[in-house]
Design an enzyme around this catalytic site. Structure first.
Site, PDB file in Angstrom:
ATOM      1  N   LYS A 115      -0.125   7.687 -59.046  1.00 50.31           N
ATOM      2  CA  LYS A 115       0.707   7.444 -60.231  1.00 50.31           C
ATOM      3  C   LYS A 115       1.156   5.990 -60.141  1.00 50.31           C
ATOM      4  O   LYS A 115       1.877   5.609 -59.216  1.00 50.31           O
ATOM      5  CB  LYS A 115       1.911   8.399 -60.240  1.00 50.31           C
ATOM      6  N   ASP A 145      12.974  21.213 -64.660  1.00 51.95           N
ATOM      7  CA  ASP A 145      12.003  21.146 -65.763  1.00 51.95           C
ATOM      8  C   ASP A 145      10.804  22.059 -65.511  1.00 51.95           C
ATOM      9  O   ASP A 145       9.656  21.660 -65.691  1.00 51.95           O
ATOM     10  CB  ASP A 145      11.559  19.701 -65.986  1.00 51.95           C
TER      11      ASP A 145
END
Length: 475
Positions: free
Chosen positions: A42, A135
């Protein structure tokens, strides 16, 4: 973070094709050169990050380093180079769990039990390490590979927080609408139980292919969630075992103190005695419903991505809706975070009050500390002209405000604050000034004001204001 001269990522890893994209980041396949091992990198463009985003990045990396579990996407390396930060994760190639389920020829309650067991194992590991994910949703449940029976992996710890034991506190409004718990919607203190509520929503979907709470209007959706208004309608729920419904009820308990925790859920008969308790019947209706559910999720995601790409909006600006605006749950799979909006708005109101206090006290020194030297303004005293700088205001401070010894009291009515990114804000309000006139009679003046604030070096400064109505100096 490491020093900016570091080139360790460039030296040790080779980058390949793109796997995904975010607002400030891109995910690419990479190989660690010395061992030939594949990973997912990432890559975050740190030049585009605000100070708050930098803090979030460091928080995510710190949390990911703590977690080492077969059902969690693991962080192997975190490297900072000039302008970029690299997070090196497990390369997961199996795609989303929910997409895999709809491609299966056979899917039963027992399969759903095995899926939620792995999710609960990952949540339990987080909670034992003092981490709340915040989440949990289908988009963050991935499969390690395309092989049959591949492990479920929990991903994306961008909203995760650290908590002490069973600490409950207000950590901000964060999550994804359909998976938010009642306590978050009530703005109550919360903690680990929010993840268990989301697990209940996920388990419900795993069994019938649609969510327990759903409404086109977000306000009504939130009312449903706060009331715990879900049911098990016929005919699809008639074939689900009572034990599965019992576990959902224990997860979707409104009171977080009474909600089942991850350790307890893993001991539930429907999980730990799956072979004798969970039904083995194929659930074709669930698969069909889940296909539609997935299609809706993908469409919503594609619309949001297109808006971001073509209009250069930040996700944050899209998702922070003004108070009272209705929003369809067409965006209900989109993560929202509203951690400190209230606090930042209060900060703007407070600094505005300080500025008005400096005016009332005739304190030009305090006034100049709060205002930008190039302050621009439209005000009645300037007869419609745009005034720039401090000299125009200095005259009133030196010749009227500082010489007035009359008691003055100011009230700000109906302040409305608009936050414009991280370091700018606009406030509009009505200003009522009470004073005694030369005959000692009480008087009140009213003006309507708008002020634009800009934060420099951590300090808010007034850069522009517009005032209509009465002049500010009592006569």
């Amino acid at each position: 973070m490491a020093s900016t001269t570091c080139t360790r990522f460039t030296d040790e890893y080779q980058l390949f094709e793109e796997l995904g994209k975010g607002a400030f980041s891109v995910v690419r396949r990479c190989i660690k050169i010395n061992i030939g091992q594949e990973y997912a990198a990432k890559i975050i463009n740190t030049k585009k990050l605000s100070a708050r985003d930098h803090q979030k990045l460091e928080r995510e990396a710190k949390i990911c380093r703590l977690l080492k579990h077969p059902n969690i996407v693991r962080l192997h390396d975190s490297i900072s180079e000039e302008g970029f930060h690299y997070l090196v994760f497990d390369l997961v190639t199996g795609g989303e769990l929910f997409e895999d389920i709809v491609a299966r020829e056979y899917y039963s309650e027992a399969d759903a039990s095995h899926c939620i067991q792995q999710i609960l194992e990952s949540v339990n590991h987080c909670h034992l390490n003092g981490i709340v994910h915040r989440d949990l949703k289908p988009e963050n449940l991935l499969l390690a590979s395309k092989l049959k029976g591949a492990a479920v992996k929990l991903a994306d710890f961008g909203l995760a927080i650290e908590v002490q034991g069973d600490q409950q506190a207000w950590f901000g409004f964060a999550g994804t609408p359909g998976y938010l718990s009642p306590e978050v919607l009530r703005k109550d203190p919360y903690g680990k139980p929010v993840d268990m509520w989301a697990c209940g929503v996920i388990l419900y979907i795993l069994l019938v292919g649609y969510p327990p709470f759903w409404d086109e209007d977000q306000h009504r959706l939130y009312q449903q969630i706060k009331a715990g208004a879900y049911d098990f309608p016929s005919p699809e729920w008639d074939t689900v075992t009572p034990e599965a419904k019992d576990l959902i009820n224990k997860m979707l308990t409104i009171n977080p103190a009474k909600r089942i925790n991850a350790t307890e859920a893993l001991r539930h008969p429907w999980i730990c005695q799956r072979s004798t308790v969970a039904s083995m019947m194929h659930r074709q209706e669930t698969v069909d419903c889940l296909k539609k559910f997935n299609a809706r999720r993908k469409l919503k995601g594609a619309i949001l991505t297109t808006m971001l790409a073509t209009r250069n909006f930040s996700a944050k600006s899209l998702l922070k809706k003004p108070d009272g605006v209705k929003e369809s749950t067409e965006s209900s799979n989109t993560t929202i975070e509203d951690e400190d909006v209230k606090a930042r708005k209060q900060e703007i109101i407070k600094v505005t009050e300080q500025l008005i206090e400096a005016i009332n006290n005739g304190d030009f020194e305090a006034y100049t500390k709060i205002c930008d030297p190039g302050l621009t303004s439209f005000e009645p005293e300037a007869l419609g002209n745009l005034v720039e700088g401090m000299d125009f205001h200095r005259f009133y401070f030196e010749n009227a405000l500082s010489k007035s010894n009359k008691p003055v009291h100011t009230i700000i009515l109906n302040p409305h604050v608009h936050l414009i990114g991280e370091d700018a804000a606009c406030i509009a309000y009505i200003r009522l000034t009470q004073y005694l006139d030369s005959a000692g009679m009480p008087k009140t003046m009213q003006s309507e004001e708008t002020r634009v604030w800009h934060r420099r070096d951590g300090k808010w400064q007034n850069v522009h204001f517009h005032r209509s109505g009465s002049p500010t100096i009592p006569n």
